[in-house]
Design an enzyme around this catalytic site. Sequence first.
Site, PDB file in Angstrom:
ATOM      1  CD  GLU A  66      55.169 -49.609 -57.900  1.00  0.00           C
ATOM      2  OE1 GLU A  66      56.157 -49.450 -58.661  1.00  0.00           O
ATOM      3  OE2 GLU A  66      54.010 -49.694 -58.329  1.00  0.00           O
TER       4      GLU A  66
ATOM      5  CG  HIS B 152      47.749 -57.581 -61.401  1.00  0.00           C
ATOM      6  ND1 HIS B 152      48.564 -57.832 -62.468  1.00  0.00           N
ATOM      7  CD2 HIS B 152      47.643 -56.236 -61.337  1.00  0.00           C
ATOM      8  CE1 HIS B 152      48.931 -56.687 -63.029  1.00  0.00           C
ATOM      9  NE2 HIS B 152      48.386 -55.702 -62.367  1.00  0.00           N
TER      10      HIS B 152
HETATM   11  C1  LIG Z   1      54.814 -52.183 -60.553  1.00  0.00           C
HETATM   12  C2  LIG Z   1      53.424 -51.796 -60.929  1.00  0.00           C
HETATM   13  N1  LIG Z   1      52.872 -50.709 -60.366  1.00  0.00           N
HETATM   14  C3  LIG Z   1      51.620 -50.327 -60.677  1.00  0.00           C
HETATM   15  C4  LIG Z   1      50.882 -51.044 -61.574  1.00  0.00           C
HETATM   16  C5  LIG Z   1      49.432 -50.642 -61.904  1.00  0.00           C
HETATM   17  N2  LIG Z   1      49.360 -50.129 -63.257  1.00  0.00           N
HETATM   18  C6  LIG Z   1      49.050 -50.913 -64.307  1.00  0.00           C
HETATM   19  S1  LIG Z   1      49.160 -50.109 -65.768  1.00  0.00           S
HETATM   20  C7  LIG Z   1      49.615 -48.675 -64.989  1.00  0.00           C
HETATM   21  C8  LIG Z   1      49.886 -47.451 -65.781  1.00  0.00           C
HETATM   22  C9  LIG Z   1      50.978 -47.665 -66.762  1.00  0.00           C
HETATM   23  O1  LIG Z   1      51.188 -46.497 -67.469  1.00  0.00           O
HETATM   24  P1  LIG Z   1      52.111 -46.516 -68.747  1.00  0.00           P
HETATM   25  O2  LIG Z   1      53.397 -47.170 -68.398  1.00  0.00           O
HETATM   26  O3  LIG Z   1      52.161 -45.151 -69.289  1.00  0.00           O
HETATM   27  O4  LIG Z   1      51.361 -47.490 -69.748  1.00  0.00           O
HETATM   28  P2  LIG Z   1      49.958 -47.271 -70.439  1.00  0.00           P
HETATM   29  O5  LIG Z   1      48.941 -47.898 -69.524  1.00  0.00           O
HETATM   30  O6  LIG Z   1      49.733 -45.825 -70.613  1.00  0.00           O
HETATM   31  O7  LIG Z   1      50.058 -47.999 -71.728  1.00  0.00           O
HETATM   32  C10 LIG Z   1      49.674 -48.850 -63.614  1.00  0.00           C
HETATM   33  C11 LIG Z   1      50.023 -47.804 -62.627  1.00  0.00           C
HETATM   34  C12 LIG Z   1      51.481 -52.190 -62.132  1.00  0.00           C
HETATM   35  N3  LIG Z   1      50.818 -52.985 -62.977  1.00  0.00           N
HETATM   36  N4  LIG Z   1      52.749 -52.515 -61.820  1.00  0.00           N
END
Ligand SMILES: Cc1ncc(C[n+]2csc(CCOP(=O)(O)OP(=O)(O)O)c2C)c(N)n1
Lengths: 346, 346, 322, 322
Positions: free
Chosen positions: D58, D127
């Site tokens: 972001e 959230h």
């Molecule tokens: C700052 C922020 N941006 C976007 C999100 C939305 N979001 C939640 S989980 C996720 C993906 C995370 O991917 P990863 O770090 O690979 O973890 P995984 O879900 O694969 O365990 C996103 C984009 C968030 N929670 N926080």
Amino acid sequence: MENMRLHSSTDRQPNDAAPASEAAAPAATTELLLAMYRLMLLIRTTEERLAKVQASGALPGPVHLSVGQEAVAAGVCVHLTDRDWITSNHRGHGHFLAKSGDLPRMIAEVFGRATGVCGGKGGSMHVADVSKGILGANGIVGGGIGLGTGAAWAEQLRGDGNVAVVFFGDGAANQGVMFEALNIAALWKLPLILVCENNGFSEFSPSATVTAGEIWRRAEPFGVPGLAVDGNDVVAVWRAAGTAIARARAGAGSTLIEARTYRLRGHVEAEMTFLSKAYREDAEIEARRAHEPLMQARRKLEQAGITAATFAGIEAEVLAQVDDAFKFAEESPWPAVESAYTHMFS
Amino acid sequence: MENMRLHSSTDRQPNDAAPASEAAAPAATTELLLAMYRLMLLIRTTEERLAKVQASGALPGPVHLSVGQEAVAAGVCVHLTDRDWITSNHRGHGHFLAKSGDLPRMIAEVFGRATGVCGGKGGSMHVADVSKGILGANGIVGGGIGLGTGAAWAEQLRGDGNVAVVFFGDGAANQGVMFEALNIAALWKLPLILVCENNGFSEFSPSATVTAGEIWRRAEPFGVPGLAVDGNDVVAVWRAAGTAIARARAGAGSTLIEARTYRLRGHVEAEMTFLSKAYREDAEIEARRAHEPLMQARRKLEQAGITAATFAGIEAEVLAQVDDAFKFAEESPWPAVESAYTHMFS
Amino acid sequence: MAKKRMVQAINEGIAEEMARDPSIVLFGEDVEVSPIGDTRNLFERFGPARVRNTPISETVMTGMAVGAAAAGYRVICHLFYGNFIYTGFDAIANQAAKLRYMLGGQIRLPITFMAVIGGGRSVAAQHSDSMHPTLMNLGGVKVVMPGSPGDAKGLIKSSIRDDSPVFFLQAAGRGGESGEVPDGEYVIPLGKAIILRPGSNVTVVAIGSMVKPAQRACDELAKAGVSAELIDPRCVMPFDFDTVVDSVKRTGRLVIVDEARRTCSAASEIAATVTERTFGTLRAPARRVTVEDVAMPYSPILEKAVIPDHLRIMEAVRGLMQ
Amino acid sequence: MAKKRMVQAINEGIAEEMARDPSIVLFGEDVEVSPIGDTRNLFERFGPARVRNTPISETVMTGMAVGAAAAGYRVICHLFYGNFIYTGFDAIANQAAKLRYMLGGQIRLPITFMAVIGGGRSVAAQHSDSMHPTLMNLGGVKVVMPGSPGDAKGLIKSSIRDDSPVFFLQAAGRGGESGEVPDGEYVIPLGKAIILRPGSNVTVVAIGSMVKPAQRACDELAKAGVSAELIDPRCVMPFDFDTVVDSVKRTGRLVIVDEARRTCSAASEIAATVTERTFGTLRAPARRVTVEDVAMPYSPILEKAVIPDHLRIMEAVRGLMQ
Ligand SMILES: Cc1ncc(C[n+]2csc(CCOP(=O)(O)OP(=O)(O)O)c2C)c(N)n1
Ligand SMILES: Cc1ncc(C[n+]2csc(CCOP(=O)(O)OP(=O)(O)O)c2C)c(N)n1
Ligand SMILES: [Mg+2]
Ligand SMILES: [Mg+2]
């Protein structure tokens, strides 16, 4: 009153399209070196005058000077046209001038006058000339990185082969945004050149105390080429930048250049009036002065046969240009109070 | 009702102090492997039950399950005591259980009940048990990285040889905060272990589309050791984590471990009810299922002579534990409305 | 008791607290050389374990403050200019302000975030914001804004001792004046306003940097026969509404002076809440004297126009008296 | 005209604008698969150059939005949940809100930042924030909060066409209801409120997610003989004070319903400004119905207690009528 122009938006340097290979590294012509020398001299003369004026109390706000670092601005920007973008940091006068920004209006801005490039609303930390592709100096360390990445994206969309160059310091290389930019630039193959001016200090902290490892290596994990270059050798900077910019114009993506230089003046003018102790030895400054970029370039030019008379002529011209600019600024009116309330929205 | 405890704060594993060298990599005893297997089974059984309960509509909020990734939590956390810290992400049940968090109170939290570890105020994305050194799951991608770096700093100050482990995803590895943390961890030699669980997806984006290069390499420029490990092989994780944690306890600083695994369930339960199209092939999931960590560990244990009866016994025990936990949660009262207004300040 | 500048008073307060409580640590960019002066000599006195220069990495710094506090330390995180609060805002808004709540009270977060805010020195828009309203809206952080060196000492000490995240915001431009600072133990409770001058015709509430011009305005109004009661809330979150409401019940008029931008400012909050609680007694609508909804310009002539001064305050008071 | 959900209306509005203006680009995390649904099919329709998935970054995303806009594109930056605005807040507060001003008007910044905000679905504190007050205080960004699918379409189109940074904030929890959405060209000017129902006893201003419960409250109040005028400002920065002031001059009473935390909320701003402009006519102090100064809890029973509902709105109105 017109600022020195090394190029216009139509006369792109032929070497811009040179392939990105060490073997093909072109030699700088004497003409080009002389142009870069003149540009560095303009920056130096302008900033030394700013220092003097600051000391006299005539400037309203703080100024951060790039004395000793001029080769980076000059060596990079001679490759750029008005349709390429640069973003800069709080130490941005040199980048502004090297990118053909208007000198008198820059000085007027630093004086806070109505005729300033930003109408007196930005000051030294925000000098910008968008008509020249200068998206501005920036008061937020790392702030220009996101902006430049966005400008690179815009140029990729436009598809005209224009690029964006971000000038930032070694301190800014510790802001997370640099890595986020490298990642996106790698994935999207953005025409983005990240130029880190490592001047030995992050404000008052010696780089080694706040920056782990070598900055140019930080590009490698992303598959972005990274390299270090002698930032006090304008030809070396010019060569490295040429390769990177040509690569970006050709659609081959981003490069991180760490230009190693040294800040000969304070982080900010008059800093010893508010610091309780020195953060570096005078001897260190003196030792580094021997490697400052103007003298090095001059020596090369002398070897190439440029005479003392030519140098004297350039100096006189530059001095006149700077004199004019300061005169313009000092004689300029203050902005109308109402202008404080415009430009928040379009 | 007490959660399984592999260790207490006093019985630190002897291998914790093993020197950080490949040559000295110890072999896991059958006893240890069995303990890790049991832990993985507890996580798996718990999460598959959560999936079922979620599908029935009984959970108020979203749940992100780590089915297929259990080896990372287990292989790392068996090295830790209650005085070490972990931070986690939105996919945090496994880390919580592996770090000896209380199972019934975790489930009660996911159910939003008064008996939840956070009194029902946090939910699945915030399960935490500070008495066990679990600083919490986190809803902000990358959010646990800063917290863990701070906890590592605290433990360095305390000087008792405790460490902080940050669990985060491949997606979080694109947040600038990871690099800022690596830089500070390198400079300050923090007892910080960054464990990146690369499960192939950043939400619904395949990692390669949003992550340039290899994540473990991102530590190198800072002089921090980085390594990739098969995240589905609990012994490999255990070995890599042991080296890194011992190194951190000995004051030698940080390590980045990229544990390569695969998310067998959705990013969030019930995701196909709101996505307009699939983002991966079913065949891919099936192919990856063959490499899931529990089966691999079980095969090794079988080779080491563990009998079907022993496995059946463990399964029954774990099932009973999970049954009890869900029963506890379902029978727990809702929080009192007034509790919504407490705990903003201390 | 001796005359000191605000930064000296703050420096003294921090040093006393660090000497008193070994669990206090302080970190930030260049806190060792201390360009502002408020952390001067702390490195020399308390050593490199407890006083640490950081890289320019606000994002991880604010997260670290939360993590180190949750792990048992009492943390002072120096963020330098207030605008860099935005740079490190994720962990402030999403972690510091919420983590104790989300965890159902399992942790305490004794953190003092320090920054200098406001305009007045031609450092332009990116170094001049007054962002206390944004912090006040977060719900989980306290916000302290001293109006004098003595208060600054008493408040920095109580901020550090507080078990919740506290933003200690010094006025950059006009906070450097000298004032009496009590020696040694001197602690001002957070959330207690001070009546700087009693009066009967109008209540003037002035925040942080605005205390000085408000004092001048009140002096000049007194000469013109208008008796203004001047209140410095000192802490805007929590806010001492009782003191202001009491005063307005006596004076019937309220002017609030705030260097924040007007929309959703502290001034707006105070106007709304005090009006609600004094409705029958208020003789005229509460007036807000603030920066308009603009960024801070660089040119001194523009900056002066934008920042409220004693003249604008007097004008507002006179407007109410008619 | 057809019945559609808010996300469909927004999706339609974006698609129409992107078809109309090739300089519009859209980017964000998973905008291709679109978990929210508002950017569905745009990738398929407008291709990978103009619609781009981003990494979770972001900080650089918000900076890029500013850079690409300054360099001539019309940018839609999807930030997903509103709390991630904090993650990318540096370039929002220090660049987007100020760059045109600092540069003396040299650039325009046509950027639409999109996010879903507010509680109601047990997604907990990180959230569920409603951070429009923070954005309103920045001074240089507009803030749009549609209360119905039809308005959402008309407002997303005008947000995209606007040459300034606009935050387009959808209510996450309770914004999914269906409503009539005009086909094709339908543009609502930013800064124009709508009177959803005329009334004579009290003016109710409800923002974003609060429009639905306010409608219900007004319905029930009507049955009880209380005639409430319901106004949806639709855009909180700039705010259409004229419409509200006109209404309050007729009704003499004001209730503001806002899902933001109370301190320095939009509700406080509206209360302060409208009170200032209607002082003699107001028969009772303006009442604010908001979330108290707490983070959003997870448990549905707690969340329900914290978020204003029709009962709390009715109670506030009844309190004023006495
Ligand atoms: C700052 C922020 N941006 C976007 C999100 C939305 N979001 C939640 S989980 C996720 C993906 C995370 O991917 P990863 O770090 O690979 O973890 P995984 O879900 O694969 O365990 C996103 C984009 C968030 N929670 N926080
Ligand atoms: C986000 C942010 N943090 C801190 C500062 C204060 N600051 C201004 S310049 C500077 C040092 C920058 O160092 P570097 O990037 O190396 O640039 P240099 O000054 O050496 O040219 C700092 C810390 C700032 N302007 N912005
Ligand atoms: Mg530097
Ligand atoms: Mg992942």
